[in-house]
Design a protein around this motif. Structure first.
Motif, PDB file in Angstrom:
ATOM      1  N   THR A 113     -20.811 -39.882 -95.737  1.00 10.74           N
ATOM      2  CA  THR A 113     -19.191 -40.407 -95.388  1.00 10.74           C
ATOM      3  C   THR A 113     -18.812 -40.039 -94.221  1.00 10.74           C
ATOM      4  O   THR A 113     -19.560 -39.434 -93.447  1.00 10.74           O
ATOM      5  N   PHE A 131     -15.976 -38.955 -93.345  1.00  6.84           N
ATOM      6  CA  PHE A 131     -15.397 -37.742 -93.403  1.00  6.84           C
ATOM      7  C   PHE A 131     -16.413 -36.639 -93.238  1.00  6.84           C
ATOM      8  O   PHE A 131     -16.351 -35.833 -92.194  1.00  6.84           O
ATOM      9  N   ALA A 181      -9.702 -43.829 -88.752  1.00 10.57           N
ATOM     10  CA  ALA A 181     -10.357 -42.459 -89.805  1.00 10.57           C
ATOM     11  C   ALA A 181      -9.168 -42.730 -90.919  1.00 10.57           C
ATOM     12  O   ALA A 181      -9.720 -42.370 -92.201  1.00 10.57           O
ATOM     13  N   ARG A 182      -8.081 -43.176 -90.818  1.00  5.96           N
ATOM     14  CA  ARG A 182      -7.135 -43.198 -91.924  1.00  5.96           C
ATOM     15  C   ARG A 182      -7.736 -44.188 -92.956  1.00  5.96           C
ATOM     16  O   ARG A 182      -7.637 -43.977 -94.269  1.00  5.96           O
ATOM     17  N   TYR A 218     -11.080 -45.232 -93.019  1.00  2.00           N
ATOM     18  CA  TYR A 218     -12.450 -44.966 -93.232  1.00  2.00           C
ATOM     19  C   TYR A 218     -12.390 -43.639 -94.397  1.00  2.00           C
ATOM     20  O   TYR A 218     -13.075 -43.758 -95.423  1.00  2.00           O
ATOM     21  N   HIS A 219     -11.375 -42.802 -94.421  1.00  2.00           N
ATOM     22  CA  HIS A 219     -11.632 -41.534 -95.332  1.00  2.00           C
ATOM     23  C   HIS A 219     -10.981 -42.459 -96.641  1.00  2.00           C
ATOM     24  O   HIS A 219     -11.333 -41.533 -97.581  1.00  2.00           O
ATOM     25  N   LYS A 220     -10.309 -43.299 -96.980  1.00  2.00           N
ATOM     26  CA  LYS A 220      -9.951 -43.856 -97.888  1.00  2.00           C
ATOM     27  C   LYS A 220     -11.178 -44.648 -98.721  1.00  2.00           C
ATOM     28  O   LYS A 220     -11.435 -44.341-100.093  1.00  2.00           O
ATOM     29  N   ASP A 274     -14.095 -43.501 -98.138  1.00  2.00           N
ATOM     30  CA  ASP A 274     -14.988 -42.639 -98.439  1.00  2.00           C
ATOM     31  C   ASP A 274     -14.908 -41.949 -99.775  1.00  2.00           C
ATOM     32  O   ASP A 274     -15.726 -41.607-100.244  1.00  2.00           O
ATOM     33  N   TYR A 329      -1.328 -40.096 -91.683  1.00  2.00           N
ATOM     34  CA  TYR A 329      -2.684 -39.897 -91.984  1.00  2.00           C
ATOM     35  C   TYR A 329      -3.163 -38.344 -92.250  1.00  2.00           C
ATOM     36  O   TYR A 329      -3.762 -38.163 -93.240  1.00  2.00           O
ATOM     37  N   ARG A 344      -4.440 -36.473 -95.608  1.00  2.00           N
ATOM     38  CA  ARG A 344      -6.012 -35.711 -95.662  1.00  2.00           C
ATOM     39  C   ARG A 344      -5.506 -34.360 -96.383  1.00  2.00           C
ATOM     40  O   ARG A 344      -6.448 -33.803 -97.219  1.00  2.00           O
ATOM     41  N   ILE A 375     -11.301 -34.620-100.512  1.00  2.00           N
ATOM     42  CA  ILE A 375     -12.720 -35.094-100.152  1.00  2.00           C
ATOM     43  C   ILE A 375     -13.567 -34.134 -99.876  1.00  2.00           C
ATOM     44  O   ILE A 375     -13.450 -33.167 -99.213  1.00  2.00           O
TER      45      ILE A 375
END
Length: 238
Positions: free
Chosen positions: A138, A140, A178-179, A181-183, A185, A225, A229, A234
């Motif tokens: 991922t 992350f 990244a905000r 992308y990590h969702k 993931d 963001y 996290r 995650i």
């Protein structure tokens, strides 16, 4: 197979020729190409430059104009217009390697698509950078466990990418990618491929060269963001 390339540009008409030529070159690999461009309020000759590209009628090009609202909102709009199987965001100061779409096509055709949101390739300027340590991961994990840094060339599966957007706060024009992308993931993973497909030539006024300034001036987006996290679990060993 069809690839939609999304480009947000601002006063960089003089740089678009190199990207355009790389798309023409890559259209020879039995891949349909759609180039979607948003002019984010440019004061230069971007509109006429793109018109010249369109008049050549070599690939599908769609041009949109908006008063300056920033890259993230521009990309949100272009994602809705994309009709390719794959979606790639390519900045106006970037361009593709001569065999990029052939590599993408081959990797896409052989991969298991069941839980994947993107193919993650290498992107470089003078150096290719670190090779990926894992094939399936991922975003992350890539940065917070596997020790990667720098930008990557992400080729999104369109059906997944269209479910997400860049979330902006308090009329800010930028938020870290990244905000989003990590969702992604949470439900999906990406496949990492140690092959370069994109070359970047960072400009002095670009986001990458001014990341600290972006952080200071876009506090609400970064704050939200970071709050997300902290709230979400995650697992880095996902």
């Amino acid at each position: 197979m069809k690839i939609s390339v999304l480009t947000s540009t601002y006063n960089r008409g003089n740089l678009l020729k190199k990207l355009y030529n790389s798309l023409i070159q890559n259209s020879n690999y039995n891949v349909d190409v759609q180039w979607l461009i948003i002019d984010d309020g440019s004061k230069d000759d971007t509109k006429n430059i793109v018109k010249d590209f369109k008049d050549e009628n070599k690939i599908e090009i769609k041009y949109f104009y908006q008063e300056n609202q920033g890259k993230m909102l521009a990309i949100n709009k272009l994602v809705k217009e994309a009709n390719g199987d794959l979606i790639i965001e390519c900045d106006s100061d970037d361009y593709f390697t001569e065999d990029a779409f052939d590599i993408i096509k081959n990797e896409y055709q052989k991969c298991d698509k069941s839980d994947i949101y993107a193919l993650c390739f290498l992107k470089y300027d003078k150096n290719i950078g670190n090779l990926y340590k894992k094939e399936k991961t991922t975003m992350f994990n890539l940065y917070f466990k596997e020790g990667e840094n720098g930008e990557k060339a992400l080729v999104f599966f369109a059906d997944v990418r269209k479910k997400y957007k860049h979330e902006l706060e308090h009329n800010e024009k930028f938020v870290t990618e990244a905000r989003m992308y990590h969702k992604m993931d949470v439900k999906y993973k990406m496949i990492c491929i140690n092959k370069p497909i994109m070359i970047c030539e960072y400009q002095k006024d670009g986001y990458s060269k001014n990341i600290i300034k972006q952080f200071k001036n876009k506090l609400y987006g970064y704050y939200n963001y970071l709050q997300e996290r902290l709230k979400k679990n995650i697992k880095v060993d996902k």
